[in-house]
Enzyme design. Sequence first.
Site, PDB file in Angstrom:
ATOM      1  N   CYS A  71       1.927 -11.406  19.786  1.00 10.60           N
ATOM      2  CA  CYS A  71       1.041 -10.785  18.787  1.00 10.60           C
ATOM      3  C   CYS A  71       1.581 -11.121  17.406  1.00 10.60           C
ATOM      4  O   CYS A  71       2.699 -10.724  17.056  1.00 10.60           O
ATOM      5  CB  CYS A  71       0.977  -9.269  18.973  1.00 10.60           C
ATOM      6  SG  CYS A  71       0.119  -8.479  17.590  1.00 10.60           S
TER       7      CYS A  71
ATOM      8  N   CYS B  81      -3.502  -6.041  21.701  1.00  9.95           N
ATOM      9  CA  CYS B  81      -2.311  -5.348  21.202  1.00  9.95           C
ATOM     10  C   CYS B  81      -2.757  -3.955  20.762  1.00  9.95           C
ATOM     11  O   CYS B  81      -3.698  -3.838  19.970  1.00  9.95           O
ATOM     12  CB  CYS B  81      -1.712  -6.103  20.010  1.00  9.95           C
ATOM     13  SG  CYS B  81      -0.624  -5.069  19.033  1.00  9.95           S
TER      14      CYS B  81
ATOM     15  N   HIS C  50       4.063   1.791   2.232  1.00 11.55           N
ATOM     16  CA  HIS C  50       5.327   1.143   1.867  1.00 11.55           C
ATOM     17  C   HIS C  50       6.025   1.943   0.771  1.00 11.55           C
ATOM     18  O   HIS C  50       7.249   2.123   0.790  1.00 11.55           O
ATOM     19  CB  HIS C  50       5.082  -0.296   1.394  1.00 11.55           C
ATOM     20  CG  HIS C  50       4.305  -1.120   2.375  1.00 11.55           C
ATOM     21  ND1 HIS C  50       3.031  -1.563   2.123  1.00 11.55           N
ATOM     22  CD2 HIS C  50       4.621  -1.549   3.627  1.00 11.55           C
ATOM     23  CE1 HIS C  50       2.602  -2.247   3.172  1.00 11.55           C
ATOM     24  NE2 HIS C  50       3.541  -2.248   4.100  1.00 11.55           N
TER      25      HIS C  50
ATOM     26  N   CYS D   5       2.363  -8.023  15.129  1.00 12.37           N
ATOM     27  CA  CYS D   5       3.669  -7.402  15.384  1.00 12.37           C
ATOM     28  C   CYS D   5       4.810  -8.393  15.189  1.00 12.37           C
ATOM     29  O   CYS D   5       5.966  -7.997  15.099  1.00 12.37           O
ATOM     30  CB  CYS D   5       3.783  -6.895  16.816  1.00 12.37           C
ATOM     31  SG  CYS D   5       2.657  -5.588  17.247  1.00 12.37           S
TER      32      CYS D   5
ATOM     33  N   HIS E  81      -2.646  -3.558  16.798  1.00 16.67           N
ATOM     34  CA  HIS E  81      -3.486  -4.398  15.925  1.00 16.67           C
ATOM     35  C   HIS E  81      -4.879  -4.644  16.480  1.00 16.67           C
ATOM     36  O   HIS E  81      -5.734  -5.184  15.785  1.00 16.67           O
ATOM     37  CB  HIS E  81      -2.772  -5.731  15.651  1.00 16.67           C
ATOM     38  CG  HIS E  81      -1.504  -5.553  14.866  1.00 16.67           C
ATOM     39  ND1 HIS E  81      -0.267  -5.429  15.464  1.00 16.67           N
ATOM     40  CD2 HIS E  81      -1.291  -5.423  13.541  1.00 16.67           C
ATOM     41  CE1 HIS E  81       0.656  -5.233  14.528  1.00 16.67           C
ATOM     42  NE2 HIS E  81       0.062  -5.225  13.368  1.00 16.67           N
TER      43      HIS E  81
ATOM     44  N   HIS F   5       0.844  -1.192   0.000  1.00 20.37           N
ATOM     45  CA  HIS F   5       0.000   0.000   0.000  1.00 20.37           C
ATOM     46  C   HIS F   5       0.877   1.239   0.000  1.00 20.37           C
ATOM     47  O   HIS F   5       2.109   1.149  -0.002  1.00 20.37           O
ATOM     48  CB  HIS F   5      -1.007  -0.031   1.150  1.00 20.37           C
ATOM     49  CG  HIS F   5      -0.395  -0.021   2.514  1.00 20.37           C
ATOM     50  ND1 HIS F   5       0.285   1.060   3.019  1.00 20.37           N
ATOM     51  CD2 HIS F   5      -0.333  -0.966   3.471  1.00 20.37           C
ATOM     52  CE1 HIS F   5       0.713   0.792   4.233  1.00 20.37           C
ATOM     53  NE2 HIS F   5       0.363  -0.444   4.536  1.00 20.37           N
TER      54      HIS F   5
ATOM     55  N   LYS G 151     -14.313  10.805  -1.981  1.00 23.60           N
ATOM     56  CA  LYS G 151     -15.032  12.033  -2.300  1.00 23.60           C
ATOM     57  C   LYS G 151     -14.689  12.550  -3.702  1.00 23.60           C
ATOM     58  O   LYS G 151     -15.560  12.764  -4.526  1.00 23.60           O
ATOM     59  CB  LYS G 151     -14.721  13.112  -1.253  1.00 23.60           C
ATOM     60  CG  LYS G 151     -15.670  14.277  -1.314  1.00 23.60           C
ATOM     61  CD  LYS G 151     -15.392  15.267  -0.202  1.00 23.60           C
ATOM     62  CE  LYS G 151     -14.914  16.584  -0.792  1.00 23.60           C
ATOM     63  NZ  LYS G 151     -13.898  17.250  -0.060  1.00 23.60           N
TER      64      LYS G 151
ATOM     65  N   LYS H 150     -11.899  11.095   2.077  1.00 23.86           N
ATOM     66  CA  LYS H 150     -11.521  12.010   1.007  1.00 23.86           C
ATOM     67  C   LYS H 150     -11.126  11.251  -0.250  1.00 23.86           C
ATOM     68  O   LYS H 150     -11.231  11.770  -1.338  1.00 23.86           O
ATOM     69  CB  LYS H 150     -10.407  12.927   1.466  1.00 23.86           C
ATOM     70  CG  LYS H 150     -10.925  13.952   2.448  1.00 23.86           C
ATOM     71  CD  LYS H 150      -9.896  14.991   2.761  1.00 23.86           C
ATOM     72  CE  LYS H 150     -10.474  15.965   3.772  1.00 23.86           C
ATOM     73  NZ  LYS H 150      -9.427  16.761   4.405  1.00 23.86           N
TER      74      LYS H 150
END
Length: 506
Positions: A125, A143, A20, A128, A146, A17, A298, A295
Amino acid sequence: MRFYLTTPIYYVNSTPHIGHAYTTAIGDMLVRYHQQRGEETFFLTGVDEHATKVWRVAQEQGLEPQEYADRIAVPWREVPKRINANIDFFIRTSDEGHKAFVREFLQRIYDNGDVYEDVYAGLYCVGCEAFKTEEELTPDGLCPDHLVAPEWIEEKNYFFRLSAYQEKLLAIYDERPEFVRPDFRYNEARSFIAGGLRDFSISRAGQPWGIPLPWDESQVAYVWADALVNYISALTYARPGEDLRDTFWPAAHHLLAKDILRFHCVYWPAMLLSAGYELPQDLFVHGYLLLDERKISKSLGNIVEPLELIDIYGSDAVRYWMARAISFGQDGSASVDGIQERYDNELANDLGNLLSRTTAMVARYRDGATRRVDVEPALDLDALGADVSARLERYDVTGALDAIWVGVRALNQYVTVEAPWQLAKDEANAARLDAVLYNLVDGLTGLAVALAPFLPDAAPRILAAVGQGDDLSWERIRNGVAADAAGIAAAEPLFPRIELPATAGT
Ligand code: ME8
């Protein structure tokens, strides 16, 4: 002078995404700047495959973990290309070269007496990929990152004697106040160390996906004990037949976000000390780029994946927006609407129009030629180059771009004040017109070189449009650098109007 920059290697439990792409894009800006300074650079990014969460996703999809990782590595490899990041190597932790090196590295830690066997019982977790203490959880026992309940794990593991490194780490932090930046992150890491360090488990018994430990093949390396080592392992096999450790270690600079500060600023230096390696030059810990999802829908109705912004606006515009929308280092919420505004007002208007106007005037009033003249410059480019460079040296990417933009706006103001179209009306002003046009070409030349780390596509186009070749050396940001030029024609729009996809704006 050598500059080796790394990004974190990203988990492949899902697709990439924009967050990154953010670290990778900013890393690329820094590397390009150091190249322009004439330094030898190496830029590493890649993926982290041996996580429990990766193994679980593969299981859910009914695939062998390696097969799953091979498939999902494809879109991950595209990230640097899409954002125009000029990487030197893309590491995968399932590379044979990495696996062999991790075993050797962990063996050194073992041989140094820093590993012991114990039973671990505690909360883990998977998000993590880290053990959690009760105090680290929310009042509901979740956690905090998360918002899921950690799992109880009880198994025989090998532990790394992190506690033995507390004093050594503190001494290093005290000696090297710029080891971790910005300052508030340095303080965070230092107080964590000062608060006392607990040994951590570096192996997993309950999962087969990972790198088997050299001294006990029934266990695999803990994903962090495997992943962090990538920063050195890559140097041993990225260029076949060469060992780049001699050149680039310890000239390393690690970029990461605050989520993984402890692993990088505490665990990794301790592991390096134990294995007998020098520590990296520094670590820069940045904040989160948060997007306002509302947004997104939008104004750009059908953009569901923010990385698609690159397909619409181009990599330069997305890089520009990333560097400018939030102050690098801080957390910030940005809207994707902001990208359209910055594209129109800043890239197309401030910068693009400056180039169009300048080249059109040179073409029209001087038949495409400018001559070097010794006059008061429009901008103090020498000061600008020094300022931008000082900022980039301390990772102030946003401040550097802001300073360049002050220059872009000042050059536009110069056009308004000097009004070359008025000067052109009277032959008596010919010398003044020559000087103004030269100053514009000279200013654009310096600005283009300074912008090259941020806008690697547009910057060379600016230089070419004003007849100044393709040399992006940083020392060209100075007054009087532009040479006599001929054949300058009215430039095509640098950032043409964007036709938004059909459903946008609904
Ligand atoms: O932690 N804003 O991988 P990861 C800014 N595999 N940066 C962001 C971001 C956002 N919204 N989202 C992600 C791991 N990042 C480990 C690392 S390294 C030896 C192993 C970036 O996939 C940022 O650089 O969770 C962050 O530190 C990293 O992605 C976390 O990636």
